[in-house]
Design an enzyme around this catalytic site. Structure first.
Site, PDB file in Angstrom:
ATOM      1  N   CYS A  91      32.564  41.640  60.880  1.00 41.61           N
ATOM      2  CA  CYS A  91      32.306  42.984  60.415  1.00 41.61           C
ATOM      3  C   CYS A  91      33.641  43.607  60.050  1.00 41.61           C
ATOM      4  CB  CYS A  91      31.630  43.806  61.496  1.00 41.61           C
ATOM      5  SG  CYS A  91      32.660  43.892  62.934  1.00 41.61           S
ATOM      6  N   CYS A  94      36.651  43.767  62.294  1.00 37.40           N
ATOM      7  CA  CYS A  94      37.441  42.563  62.564  1.00 37.40           C
ATOM      8  C   CYS A  94      38.730  42.608  61.764  1.00 37.40           C
ATOM      9  CB  CYS A  94      36.682  41.296  62.171  1.00 37.40           C
ATOM     10  SG  CYS A  94      35.174  41.069  63.100  1.00 37.40           S
ATOM     11  N   ASP A 471      48.030  51.435  21.615  1.00 41.94           N
ATOM     12  CA  ASP A 471      49.193  51.094  20.832  1.00 41.94           C
ATOM     13  C   ASP A 471      48.683  50.541  19.502  1.00 41.94           C
ATOM     14  OD1 ASP A 471      52.045  50.677  20.717  1.00 41.94           O
ATOM     15  OD2 ASP A 471      51.522  48.562  20.588  1.00 41.94           O
TER      16      ASP A 471
END
Ligand SMILES: Nc1ncnc2c1ncn2[C@@H]1O[C@H](COP(=O)(O)OP(=O)(O)OP(=O)(O)O)[C@@H](O)[C@H]1O
Ligand SMILES: [Zn+2]
Length: 780
Positions: A91, A94, A471
């Protein structure tokens, strides 16, 4: 007076992932301590340079260079960077547990763990801690490091599911036995249910133990406490059911998350494992790891290409969708670049290997996606902050629920049991996984569509853009201009081209190359130019055969002035959409050159789609003249133009746009727009498969060499956002319903666990829908 030299950072400090890395600070400190005046990092042409200022009377340039290289080599040997794959996390907490534990380990500089991606970004000082010691610490915490070559077996993959199924079977058996009643049977049924609890609670117990040792309270601890509480009250069936459901929920959640991770690994496996190599005149089949740069490989029709390289011989159409997401085959001929993992068409190709297998575009893309998945997104950060407040509040509330009702006369067993149910209801498991699972799936889906998104933050930011700056040269146009007019004002056209080519042959600018090309095709020979000086965004000065020659746009000659007749020539050419260069020899203007670039194919469709996605404003930034810029903009459907910009002006325009609109993207080819890209909210580079800089400097890289995937990226970002929102609402909603339901005793603990785990699995499954996101979903 101090002098300075610049070295490429990537060469001084190889293996350092980015400019934010702590190693750079260390390098600067070491070098300044060794007596250099000043050391800092600068950007040029999208590359990071290390600028070294020194006192020329005390030290020579070669010594400076050597010093920097020695210090760099020492640091890179000492501070190791690694991306580790971690198994056994159950989970989100952890991840925090691991981070805390490792950061306390002497010598670990950084440990950032992503639960969703099962990965850890690690930086450690190899003189103070060994990799082995780190791995051992992880193992002691109950996790393991998966070495890259390790393939998960069937049993490993389904281990959790099998364990929870076994616990479920024992629970069922226990329940059946208890149905038969009888004194012996009851003992047997308690035994079976106890066994079910031990097996079903195995993983939760392990993680809870680790968490408690790290002084973190997480859902595992809550579950174990609740189950033991139930057992202590004689509710064996209830306790066992709780753990069975909990472990089943987690097993399903993990299987689902694995699917998202495997989506990326499948991509990595696209590259063939062997290649047909020509060595010493013979064809040999070799593993791709053994390929060297410069090796020649044969690619047969219909085969997947085994390595990144350059075509030496052959013509073929190659399907590059594995990398660029674009399924239209691309024509390849001599000198074209090809990429590992793409599929050759009808022709036979002989390819020279330019990259080792581990550095191929595909390999780097897979690696970068894995790294991106460890970056936390803003929503994720917000949720973590929320949890930090929410979890202690819940615990306080639960403590009150256990203690207060018995004082008012409720039996302790009942108040305890109810408090445990509330605890389960309020555990924010679904909340914790709601965002990371969507980011994981979204980033993976983007990569399969040829878009590399470097972290959850950029995935979320793409959605909110209303302005995009582009650009011009190389992005909207092909960036390969050619000379269209040669107008000699004094002397012959050949004389004019000779002067122009002599100067321009010393420049790498695409316009300069076009001039050289034009001179070459007319068989003009030119003398070597000396005293070359390039003026950014304007042109060049040099000396050719003893005379001063200048070549460039009107701005270059602003100070000295341009005769009206010449200026008119230039303006006329610009009026019809051409880029111009004036050539001046000593004081006299001797001619004008006009050049034109071609717009890339398919640009118009891209801008139509962007507009329909609500990108209201598109702005083209260019150093070129205004009429050219306007003509290009009009032909593709760009709404706004900023022409005649010097490179630093582009940064100013981005700043200005960001003041007015906050969320601004800068799209370029990454070669000389890196600073503007870095300044914008999201920097998007195209051509990620071909140019390393694009891949490294951008927040989002389009792997193909055009903008066609841009609308896809934006709509995927929107879809990800929608799913994150759904997930958060569902997660909050379930908590908001379950808390009162358990408080009032309407929902038992078993039901609370069922709904709680169901919501968690549902949230993950919902996120996985992103893996199936299609382009056609884009426009709605
Ligand atoms: N070597 C050169 N010779 C002649 N003119 C030049 C040279 N370099 C730059 N210029 C002039 O400066 C202008 C701007 O150049 P700059 O490199 O800033 O932009 P660019 O790359 O051409 O276009 P964009 O800004 O769209 O990327 C060019 O359009 C040209 O007029
Ligand atoms: Zn400097």
């Amino acid at each position: 007076m101090t002098e300075k030299i610049s070295l490429q950072l990537a060469i001084v400090l190889p293996g350092v992932p980015d400019e934010r890395d702590a190693c750079i600070r260390r390098l600067i400190d070491v070098l300044q301590a060794q007596g250099l005046e000043k050391v800092h990092v600068t950007q040029q042409d999208g590359k990071s340079l290390l600028c070294l200022h020194y006192e020329p009377t005390t030290i020579s340039p070669p010594q400076v260079r050597e010093m920097a290289q020695a210090a760099g080599a020492q640091l890179s040997a000492r501070y190791q960077h690694e991306l580790m794959r971690i198994d056994g996390m159950d989970c989100a907490t952890c991840a925090t547990v691991i981070e805390h534990a490792l950061q306390r380990l002497e010598g670990v500089e950084e440990a950032a763990v992503s639960y969703a991606a099962e990965r850890m970004r690690l930086e450690y000082d190899s003189q103070r801690v060994s990799r082995q010691a780190i791995v051992q610490r992880l193992q002691a915490l109950g996790y393991s490091v998966r070495e890259p070559e390790h393939e998960e077996t069937w049993l490993e993959q389904y281990r959790e599911l099998i364990v929870s199924a076994l616990a479920g079977a024992l629970l069922l058996a226990g329940w059946l036995v208890s149905m038969r009643q009888g004194a012996g049977a009851s003992l047997l049924s308690v035994g079976l249910m106890g066994a079910s609890m031990v097996i079903g609670g195995y993983y939760a117990m392990r993680d809870a133990w680790q968490s408690i040792r790290e002084r973190v309270l997480d859902i595992d601890v809550l579950m174990i406490v609740a189950a033991m509480g139930a057992a202590a009250l004689g509710q064996w069936a209830e306790g066992a059911l709780l753990l069975v459901l909990f472990s089943l929920g987690h097993a399903l959640e993990h299987l689902a998350m694995d699917r998202a991770r495997h989506a990326m690994e499948a991509l990595a496996n696209l590259a063939p494992k062997t290649a047909l190599v020509l060595r010493d005149g013979a064809e040999r089949e070799l593993p791709v790891e053994d390929l060297q740069r410069g090796d020649q490989v044969l690619v047969k029709p219909g085969q997947r290409i085994a390595a990144d390289g350059k075509v030496l011989e052959g013509i073929s159409a190659v399907n590059q969708s594995a990398i660029t997401g674009e399924s239209m085959p691309v024509d390849k001929m001599v000198d074209s670049l090809v990429f590992a993992g793409t599929v050759n068409g009808e022709g036979l190709l002989r390819v020279q290997v330019t990259k080792l297998a581990k550095d191929s575009s595909l390999a780097r893309m897979v690696h970068m996606v894995a790294e991106a998945q460890t970056e936390k997104s803003p929503t994720q950060r917000f949720v973590s902050r929320f949890e930090k407040v929410f979890v202690p509040l819940v615990l306080l509330g639960v403590a009150a629920l256990i203690v207060i009702p018995p004082l008012l006369g409720m039996p302790f067993a009942e108040s305890f049991y109810r408090a445990m149910a509330v605890l389960v209801a309020a555990s924010p498991c679904a909340l914790a996984i709601a965002t990371p699972s969507a980011v994981l799936a979204g980033v993976a889906r983007a990569a399969r569509g040829g878009v590399l998104i470097k972290g959850g933050m950029h995935l979320e930011n793409l959605r909110t853009l209303s302005v995009m700056a582009f650009d011009k040269t190389g992005t909207i146009t092909t960036g390969k201009p050619s000379v269209t007019d040669v107008i000699a004002l004094h002397g012959s056209e050949a004389d004019l081209l000779t002067l122009a080519a002599s100067v321009e042959s010393r420049s790498g600018h695409p316009l300069a190359q076009a001039v050289v090309q034009a001179a070459r095709s007319r068989q003009v020979a030119w003398p070597e130019a000396t005293d070359v000086q390039s003026v950014t965004g304007k042109g060049m000065h040099a000396v050719v055969s003893g005379v001063r020659v200048s070549i460039g746009n009107l701005r270059l000659f602003e100070a000295e002035g341009v005769p009206d007749s010449v200026r008119q020539q230039v303006l006329d050419l610009e009026e019809i959409g051409k880029t111009t260069m004036l050539v001046r020899r000593e004081g006299t203007f001797v001619g004008v050159l006009a050049l034109a670039d071609t717009t890339r194919a398919g640009m118009h469709e891209v801008f139509v789609k962007l507009a329909s996605l609500g990108i209201r404003e598109t702005v083209m930034l260019t150093g070129d003249n205004e009429p050219v810029a306007k003509a290009v903009a009009a032909s593709v459907g760009i709404t706004d133009v900023r022409a005649g910009l010097l490179p630093e002006d582009k940064l100013k325009v981005i700043d200005e746009l960001m003041r007015d609109h906050r969320q601004v993207a800068m799209v370029g080819d990454g070669v000389n727009d890196a600073p503007a890209m870095a300044r914008a909210t999201v920097g998007i580079a195209m051509g990620g498969a071909g140019t390393d800089v694009a891949l490294e400097t951008a927040d989002v890289a389009l792997m193909g060499d055009d903008l066609s995937r841009l609308p896809f990226a934006i709509s995927l970002s929107r879809a990800s956002h929608a799913i994150i929102q759904q997930n958060l609402w569902a997660a909050f909603g379930v908590v908001a319903l379950l808390i009162p339901a358990t408080l009032l005793g309407l929902a038992s603990m078993g039901l609370a666990v069922l709904i709680h785990e169901g919501a968690t699995v549902l949230v993950v499954l919902n996120a996985l829908r992103l893996l199936r996101f299609r382009d056609t979903d884009a426009l709605n």
